[in-house]
Design a protein around this motif. Sequence first.
Motif, PDB file in Angstrom:
ATOM      1  N   LYS A  13       0.828  -1.208   0.000  1.00  0.00           N
ATOM      2  CA  LYS A  13       0.000   0.000   0.000  1.00  0.00           C
ATOM      3  C   LYS A  13       0.863   1.259   0.000  1.00  0.00           C
ATOM      4  CE  LYS A  13      -4.131   1.798   1.986  1.00  0.00           C
ATOM      5  NZ  LYS A  13      -5.447   1.352   1.787  1.00  0.00           N
ATOM      6  N   GLU A  14       0.306   2.298  -0.580  1.00  0.00           N
ATOM      7  CA  GLU A  14       0.928   3.618  -0.531  1.00  0.00           C
ATOM      8  C   GLU A  14      -0.050   4.546   0.174  1.00  0.00           C
ATOM      9  OE1 GLU A  14       2.875   6.984  -3.469  1.00  0.00           O
ATOM     10  OE2 GLU A  14       2.291   5.057  -4.268  1.00  0.00           O
ATOM     11  N   LEU A  15       0.416   5.211   1.211  1.00  0.00           N
ATOM     12  CA  LEU A  15      -0.416   6.124   1.984  1.00  0.00           C
ATOM     13  C   LEU A  15      -0.007   7.551   1.655  1.00  0.00           C
ATOM     14  CD1 LEU A  15      -0.105   4.310   5.433  1.00  0.00           C
ATOM     15  CD2 LEU A  15      -1.919   4.048   3.745  1.00  0.00           C
ATOM     16  N   VAL A  16      -0.979   8.371   1.313  1.00  0.00           N
ATOM     17  CA  VAL A  16      -0.708   9.758   0.937  1.00  0.00           C
ATOM     18  C   VAL A  16      -1.476  10.668   1.882  1.00  0.00           C
ATOM     19  CG1 VAL A  16      -0.897  11.488  -0.887  1.00  0.00           C
ATOM     20  CG2 VAL A  16      -0.403   9.110  -1.467  1.00  0.00           C
ATOM     21  N   VAL A  17      -0.769  11.621   2.450  1.00  0.00           N
ATOM     22  CA  VAL A  17      -1.380  12.583   3.362  1.00  0.00           C
ATOM     23  C   VAL A  17      -1.216  13.966   2.769  1.00  0.00           C
ATOM     24  CG1 VAL A  17      -1.283  13.623   5.652  1.00  0.00           C
ATOM     25  CG2 VAL A  17      -0.869  11.170   5.380  1.00  0.00           C
ATOM     26  N   ASP A  40       0.291  13.725  12.252  1.00  0.00           N
ATOM     27  CA  ASP A  40      -0.791  13.103  13.022  1.00  0.00           C
ATOM     28  C   ASP A  40      -1.744  12.344  12.101  1.00  0.00           C
ATOM     29  OD1 ASP A  40       0.234  14.065  15.406  1.00  0.00           O
ATOM     30  OD2 ASP A  40      -1.227  15.704  15.598  1.00  0.00           O
ATOM     31  N   ALA A  41      -2.051  12.937  10.952  1.00  0.00           N
ATOM     32  CA  ALA A  41      -2.902  12.256   9.974  1.00  0.00           C
ATOM     33  C   ALA A  41      -2.208  11.011   9.421  1.00  0.00           C
ATOM     34  CB  ALA A  41      -3.265  13.211   8.832  1.00  0.00           C
ATOM     35  N   ALA A  42      -0.901  11.095   9.184  1.00  0.00           N
ATOM     36  CA  ALA A  42      -0.138   9.934   8.706  1.00  0.00           C
ATOM     37  C   ALA A  42      -0.145   8.823   9.756  1.00  0.00           C
ATOM     38  CB  ALA A  42       1.296  10.341   8.374  1.00  0.00           C
ATOM     39  N   ARG A  43      -0.008   9.199  11.016  1.00  0.00           N
ATOM     40  CA  ARG A  43      -0.038   8.221  12.106  1.00  0.00           C
ATOM     41  C   ARG A  43      -1.372   7.492  12.148  1.00  0.00           C
ATOM     42  NH1 ARG A  43      -2.564   8.676  16.518  1.00  0.00           N
ATOM     43  NH2 ARG A  43      -2.667  10.942  16.418  1.00  0.00           N
ATOM     44  N   GLN A  51      -3.466   7.035   9.654  1.00  0.00           N
ATOM     45  CA  GLN A  51      -3.536   6.134   8.494  1.00  0.00           C
ATOM     46  C   GLN A  51      -2.694   4.885   8.714  1.00  0.00           C
ATOM     47  OE1 GLN A  51      -2.999   7.676   4.567  1.00  0.00           O
ATOM     48  NE2 GLN A  51      -4.244   9.488   4.950  1.00  0.00           N
ATOM     49  N   LEU A  52      -1.513   5.055   9.301  1.00  0.00           N
ATOM     50  CA  LEU A  52      -0.659   3.895   9.578  1.00  0.00           C
ATOM     51  C   LEU A  52      -1.297   2.971  10.609  1.00  0.00           C
ATOM     52  CD1 LEU A  52       2.988   5.255   9.689  1.00  0.00           C
ATOM     53  CD2 LEU A  52       2.085   3.495   8.176  1.00  0.00           C
ATOM     54  N   GLN A  53      -1.921   3.522  11.636  1.00  0.00           N
ATOM     55  CA  GLN A  53      -2.585   2.696  12.635  1.00  0.00           C
ATOM     56  C   GLN A  53      -3.727   1.907  12.004  1.00  0.00           C
ATOM     57  OE1 GLN A  53      -3.422   5.739  15.623  1.00  0.00           O
ATOM     58  NE2 GLN A  53      -2.103   4.628  17.058  1.00  0.00           N
TER      59      GLN A  53
END
Length: 115
Positions: free
Chosen positions: A67-71, A88-91, A93-95
């Motif tokens: 997966k690729e997560l984009v914030v 915080d938004a990235a955290r 999404q990772l959780q």
Amino acid sequence: MQIPVQITAKNLEMTDAIHDAVMKRAEKLEQFADRITSCRVVVECPHRHHHKGVLYNVHIDLTVPGKELVVTHEPKEDLYVAIKSAFDAARRQLQEYSDKRHGHVKNHANNAEAE
């Protein structure tokens, strides 16, 4: 992280303080997902013609297995608040990614199958 953090600054000077703030937040992300394969951060000051003053954007692109997560978070007037908000938004999404990957999120049965 397996690959170093890539930090890019657009329309502003990358100071040691900005670099350190981004690196500190990026290193904390490993607590939530230990297999982050890449992390790219873009800190920018896109427009200087706002009525409110200078606004800062922080974009984060994380790659994890499968997966690729984009914030992309809304612009903030304070650069360090923008960095904190984006990480915080990235955290979060990772959780969420980690919970799904480890089966901690309930999968609801399809209503058609339940009938």
